[in-house]
Design an enzyme around this catalytic site. Structure first.
Site, PDB file in Angstrom:
ATOM      1  N   HIS A  72       5.145   6.614  -1.378  1.00  0.00           N
ATOM      2  CA  HIS A  72       5.916   5.395  -1.687  1.00  0.00           C
ATOM      3  C   HIS A  72       5.125   4.155  -1.291  1.00  0.00           C
ATOM      4  CE1 HIS A  72       6.369   5.874   2.602  1.00  0.00           C
ATOM      5  NE2 HIS A  72       6.594   4.565   2.630  1.00  0.00           N
ATOM      6  N   HIS A 101       0.842  -1.207   0.000  1.00  0.00           N
ATOM      7  CA  HIS A 101       0.000   0.000   0.000  1.00  0.00           C
ATOM      8  C   HIS A 101       0.870   1.247   0.000  1.00  0.00           C
ATOM      9  CE1 HIS A 101       1.031  -0.651   4.229  1.00  0.00           C
ATOM     10  NE2 HIS A 101       1.044   0.670   4.292  1.00  0.00           N
TER      11      HIS A 101
HETATM   12  P1  A2P Z   1       4.937   2.879   5.254  1.00  0.00           P
HETATM   13  O1  A2P Z   1       3.870   3.796   4.797  1.00  0.00           O
HETATM   14  O2  A2P Z   1       6.288   3.312   4.860  1.00  0.00           O
HETATM   15  O3  A2P Z   1       4.714   1.468   4.832  1.00  0.00           O
HETATM   16  P2  A2P Z   1       3.085   0.202  11.508  1.00  0.00           P
HETATM   17  O4  A2P Z   1       2.878  -1.184  10.972  1.00  0.00           O
HETATM   18  O5  A2P Z   1       4.488   0.509  11.867  1.00  0.00           O
HETATM   19  O6  A2P Z   1       2.098   0.551  12.579  1.00  0.00           O
HETATM   20  O7  A2P Z   1       2.752   1.169  10.287  1.00  0.00           O
HETATM   21  C1  A2P Z   1       1.590   1.060   9.553  1.00  0.00           C
HETATM   22  C2  A2P Z   1       1.759   1.821   8.258  1.00  0.00           C
HETATM   23  O8  A2P Z   1       1.841   3.232   8.516  1.00  0.00           O
HETATM   24  C3  A2P Z   1       2.997   1.478   7.498  1.00  0.00           C
HETATM   25  O9  A2P Z   1       2.598   1.384   6.171  1.00  0.00           O
HETATM   26  C4  A2P Z   1       3.969   2.594   7.782  1.00  0.00           C
HETATM   27  O10 A2P Z   1       4.947   2.915   6.867  1.00  0.00           O
HETATM   28  C5  A2P Z   1       3.065   3.764   8.073  1.00  0.00           C
HETATM   29  N1  A2P Z   1       3.619   4.578   9.161  1.00  0.00           N
HETATM   30  C6  A2P Z   1       3.958   4.164  10.402  1.00  0.00           C
HETATM   31  N2  A2P Z   1       4.360   5.192  11.169  1.00  0.00           N
HETATM   32  C7  A2P Z   1       4.282   6.300  10.397  1.00  0.00           C
HETATM   33  C8  A2P Z   1       4.573   7.685  10.596  1.00  0.00           C
HETATM   34  N3  A2P Z   1       5.004   8.150  11.761  1.00  0.00           N
HETATM   35  N4  A2P Z   1       4.395   8.525   9.552  1.00  0.00           N
HETATM   36  C9  A2P Z   1       3.957   8.090   8.371  1.00  0.00           C
HETATM   37  N5  A2P Z   1       3.665   6.803   8.112  1.00  0.00           N
HETATM   38  C10 A2P Z   1       3.824   5.910   9.099  1.00  0.00           C
END
Ligand code: A2P
Length: 222
Positions: free
Chosen positions: A153, A69
């Site tokens: 991304h 995603h």
């Molecule tokens: P990404 O978008 O790079 O994949 P988690 O599993 O760590 O709780 O994260 C859930 C999703 O949210 C993942 O897709 C992750 O990264 C994104 N994510 C986690 N923390 C943040 C943050 N502080 N800012 C932006 N995106 C985040």
């Protein structure tokens, strides 16, 4: 109150249809396999292994992500700053559950993450939070000066002990270098596109043909 917060998800984002998940995962695997065999990569292997002698198998090095995603807003169930406002945005309500086509324009690899850069259209930018780039400032100081949507991304894999949030920061770091005028070292014209090295283990493959990915704008709980 807590009742309202319950309705805010962990994050909003575009979720890749299962048909294209497979294609993207295969392309990324192919890229890692090829990168691994390049002399240029071996020359800089120390960035990954910490030791020159040690061999790195990139396919083993990165733990693959289960559900591909592109995060728009990380809300943390309402605890993250601006998440309630984001959930209330007219565009978010209007497009919730709608399908889009995302353009995956590059693949990048660092010692921490592997991901795909997403190039957003004007319409897709309506769903992009105003502060996504600025929020990265503590880690990537130049991030706020990059165009809106630069952080977009798809995380494809993370090294052991690395959280997926790192992928967007790694992308911003590369884009900030490009903006500063660092051309990087053009390493090779590969079948998939041109490969550039930006130092400290940062590799970017600009895809000759961007991958068009059908996605659904939705959210993720749990
Ligand atoms: P990404 O978008 O790079 O994949 P988690 O599993 O760590 O709780 O994260 C859930 C999703 O949210 C993942 O897709 C992750 O990264 C994104 N994510 C986690 N923390 C943040 C943050 N502080 N800012 C932006 N995106 C985040």
């Amino acid at each position: 109150g807590p009742l309202e917060e319950m309705h805010i998800p962990l994050f909003f984002g575009w979720f890749l249809h299962s048909s294209v998940q497979h294609k993207v995962k295969c392309t990324s695997m192919d890229f890692l396999k090829t990168l691994d065999t390049l002399e240029a990569f071996k020359k800089h292997m120390v960035d990954f292994a910490g030791k020159v002698e040690k061999e790195v198998d990139l396919e083993q090095y990165f733990k693959a992500q289960p559900k591909l995603h592109c995060t728009t807003k990380f809300c943390d169930y309402g605890k993250a700053e601006g998440s309630k406002e984001y959930a209330q945005k007219p565009a978010v309500k209007e497009f919730y559950g709608s399908t889009f086509e995302l353009s995956l324009s590059a693949l990048f690899v660092t010692p921490r993450t592997v991901g795909a850069r997403v190039s957003l259209t004007e319409e897709q930018l309506l769903l992009w939070p105003d502060d996504a780039e600025k929020e990265a400032e503590p880690t990537v100081p130049a991030a706020a000066s990059l165009p809106l949507g630069s952080r977009a991304h798809v995380t494809l894999g993370c090294a052991e002990g690395i959280e997926p949030v790192q992928t967007g920061l790694d992308l911003l770091e590369i884009l900030a270098l490009q903006k500063e005028g660092q051309k990087g070292e053009l390493v090779e014209e590969m079948e998939l596109g041109s490969l550039t090295y930006y130092g400290e283990g940062r590799w970017l493959l600009a895809l000759r043909e961007p991958i068009c990915a059908p996605v659904c704008f939705s959210s993720h709980y749990s």
